[in-house]
Every structure is written in structure tokens, then in C-alpha cells.
Write a protein that holds these residues in place. Structure first.
Motif, short mmCIF file in Angstrom:
data_model
loop_
_atom_site.label_atom_id
_atom_site.label_comp_id
_atom_site.label_asym_id
_atom_site.label_seq_id
_atom_site.Cartn_x
_atom_site.Cartn_y
_atom_site.Cartn_z
N THR A 170 30.87 45.00 35.38
CA THR A 170 29.69 45.62 34.77
C THR A 170 30.00 46.18 33.39
O THR A 170 29.14 46.15 32.51
N ARG A 171 31.22 46.65 33.20
CA ARG A 171 31.60 47.11 31.85
C ARG A 171 31.73 45.92 30.91
O ARG A 171 31.28 45.97 29.76
N LEU A 172 32.35 44.85 31.40
CA LEU A 172 32.53 43.65 30.59
C LEU A 172 31.18 43.02 30.22
O LEU A 172 30.98 42.60 29.08
N GLY A 173 30.27 42.96 31.19
CA GLY A 173 28.97 42.33 30.96
C GLY A 173 27.90 43.27 30.43
O GLY A 173 26.75 42.87 30.29
N ASN A 174 28.29 44.51 30.15
CA ASN A 174 27.35 45.51 29.63
C ASN A 174 26.13 45.66 30.54
O ASN A 174 25.00 45.73 30.08
N GLY A 175 26.39 45.68 31.85
CA GLY A 175 25.30 45.85 32.81
C GLY A 175 25.63 45.16 34.11
O GLY A 175 26.59 44.41 34.21
N CYS A 176 24.82 45.43 35.11
CA CYS A 176 25.07 44.88 36.45
C CYS A 176 23.96 43.92 36.84
O CYS A 176 23.02 43.69 36.09
N THR A 177 24.05 43.41 38.05
CA THR A 177 23.06 42.45 38.51
C THR A 177 21.67 43.05 38.59
O THR A 177 20.69 42.38 38.32
N LEU A 236 36.48 45.42 41.05
CA LEU A 236 36.17 44.22 40.27
C LEU A 236 34.72 44.25 39.77
O LEU A 236 34.44 43.86 38.63
N VAL A 237 33.81 44.72 40.61
CA VAL A 237 32.41 44.82 40.19
C VAL A 237 32.29 45.83 39.05
O VAL A 237 31.59 45.59 38.06
N GLY A 238 32.98 46.96 39.17
CA GLY A 238 32.96 47.97 38.11
C GLY A 238 33.49 47.40 36.80
O GLY A 238 32.90 47.62 35.73
N PHE A 239 34.59 46.65 36.86
CA PHE A 239 35.14 46.02 35.67
C PHE A 239 34.13 45.02 35.08
O PHE A 239 33.90 44.99 33.87
N SER A 269 24.58 50.43 37.33
CA SER A 269 25.79 50.83 36.60
C SER A 269 25.45 51.78 35.47
O SER A 269 26.18 52.74 35.21
N GLY A 270 24.33 51.58 34.81
CA GLY A 270 23.91 52.48 33.74
C GLY A 270 23.50 53.84 34.29
O GLY A 270 23.76 54.88 33.67
N ILE A 271 22.86 53.85 35.45
CA ILE A 271 22.47 55.10 36.08
C ILE A 271 23.70 55.90 36.46
O ILE A 271 23.80 57.10 36.19
N VAL A 272 24.68 55.24 37.08
CA VAL A 272 25.92 55.92 37.48
C VAL A 272 26.69 56.38 36.23
O VAL A 272 27.15 57.53 36.17
N ASN A 273 26.82 55.51 35.26
CA ASN A 273 27.55 55.85 34.03
C ASN A 273 26.90 57.02 33.31
O ASN A 273 27.59 57.85 32.71
N THR A 279 37.25 44.21 55.31
CA THR A 279 38.06 45.40 55.55
C THR A 279 37.92 46.39 54.40
O THR A 279 37.48 46.02 53.30
N THR A 280 38.32 47.61 54.63
CA THR A 280 38.21 48.65 53.59
C THR A 280 38.98 48.28 52.32
O THR A 280 38.43 48.41 51.22
N PRO A 281 40.24 47.81 52.40
CA PRO A 281 40.93 47.44 51.15
C PRO A 281 40.21 46.34 50.37
O PRO A 281 40.16 46.39 49.14
N VAL A 282 39.63 45.38 51.07
CA VAL A 282 38.89 44.31 50.39
C VAL A 282 37.65 44.89 49.71
O VAL A 282 37.33 44.53 48.57
N LEU A 283 36.96 45.80 50.40
CA LEU A 283 35.78 46.43 49.80
C LEU A 283 36.14 47.27 48.57
O LEU A 283 35.41 47.26 47.58
N VAL A 284 37.26 47.98 48.63
CA VAL A 284 37.71 48.78 47.48
C VAL A 284 38.03 47.86 46.30
O VAL A 284 37.61 48.11 45.17
#
Length: 136
Positions: free
Chosen positions: A88-95, A83-86, A29-33, A73-78
Motif C-alpha cells: 500500500t505504501r508502494l502503490g500509494n493506496g490499497c485495494t 506485505l500488504v502494508g508494504f 490504508s489512508g484512513i489508518v495512516n 496460520t498466525t505467522p502467515v497472516l502476520v
């Protein structure tokens, strides 16, 4: 060697190589951000790392003959991606940043984050399998 073990070893090697050669933590998430507003030198290694990450997934699918890595399905993946993006911002980082790199550096903040990630995962599996009637 099992696929999971091999994947873990490759993730560890990639994280160690990025730290050793670039002095950077492999938190996706930090690399992408960090792609936004960076100079060409900073942007280059970030793009290369992300292309390698995606390329490895494509390579594994080609080698194993798998068409998709997820039965969702694609909608579930989106929705999951949002939710993962949210999170990572909330947790100040990802797994990857907290779980792989943060724990390796003995970060207390990363330990707390990983415990929260795992509790949320256990709760999600329980709800989807036992309360929402999902496949087990």
C-alpha cells in the motif's frame, strides 16, 4: 443474495456514505495512516470507521458460526499483513482506495493500480497452487 454480493453492496454503501457525509475517500490504508498526528475531530471518524469495519467481521463470524475467516496460520497472516502494508505504501493506496473508490471516480492511476493488484494475485495463486504445491 450471495455473501459476496452482500459484502460488495455494504462496502459500496460504506464508501458512498463516507464520501457523502465526510467528503472523504474510503481507502483503508489512508484512513489508518491518517490516525497519526491528526486532531481529535479527524481521529474520531477514522476510529469509528475502523471499528465498524472490524465489528462487521466479528458480527458475520458470530452469525455464521465461523471461528476464523482464514485457514492460514498466525505467522502467515502476520507476513501477509506486512506485505500488504508494504504494497500500500508502494502503490500509494490499497485495494479499497483504488479498486472501490478510485475506479468509481474514473481515476487512471487507480485503474493501473488495480490491474497490477490483479496480475499479482493471479501470479500468486499460480505459484502457490502449481509451483509451491499448495491446495487447489
Amino acid at each position: 443474495m450471495s455473501e459476496a454480493l452482500l459484502g460488495g453492496v455494504l462496502i459500496g454503501l460504506a464508501a458512498a456514505a463516507l464520501l457523502f457525509f465526510n467528503g472523504r475517500i474510503a481507502g483503508i490504508s489512508g484512513i489508518v495512516n491518517g490516525l497519526a498526528g491528526q486532531g481529535a475531530g479527524e481521529r474520531g471518524w477514522r476510529i469509528a470507521f475502523l471499528l465498524g469495519l472490524a465489528g462487521a467481521g466479528v458480527l458475520v463470524m458470530k452469525l455464521t458460526g465461523q471461528v476464523s475467516v482464514s485457514p492460514a496460520t498466525t505467522p502467515v497472516l502476520v507476513l501477509a499483513g506486512l506485505l500488504v502494508g508494504f504494497g500500500t505504501r508502494l502503490g500509494n493506496g490499497c485495494t479499497s482506495g483504488h479498486g472501490v473508490c478510485g475506479l468509481a471516480r474514473l481515476s487512471l492511476r487507480s485503474l493501473v493500480a488495480v490491474l497490477v493488484f490483479m496480475a499479482a494475485a493471479v501470479f500468486t495463486v499460480f505459484v502457490t497452487r502449481h509451483l509451491a504445491g499448495g491446495a487447489g
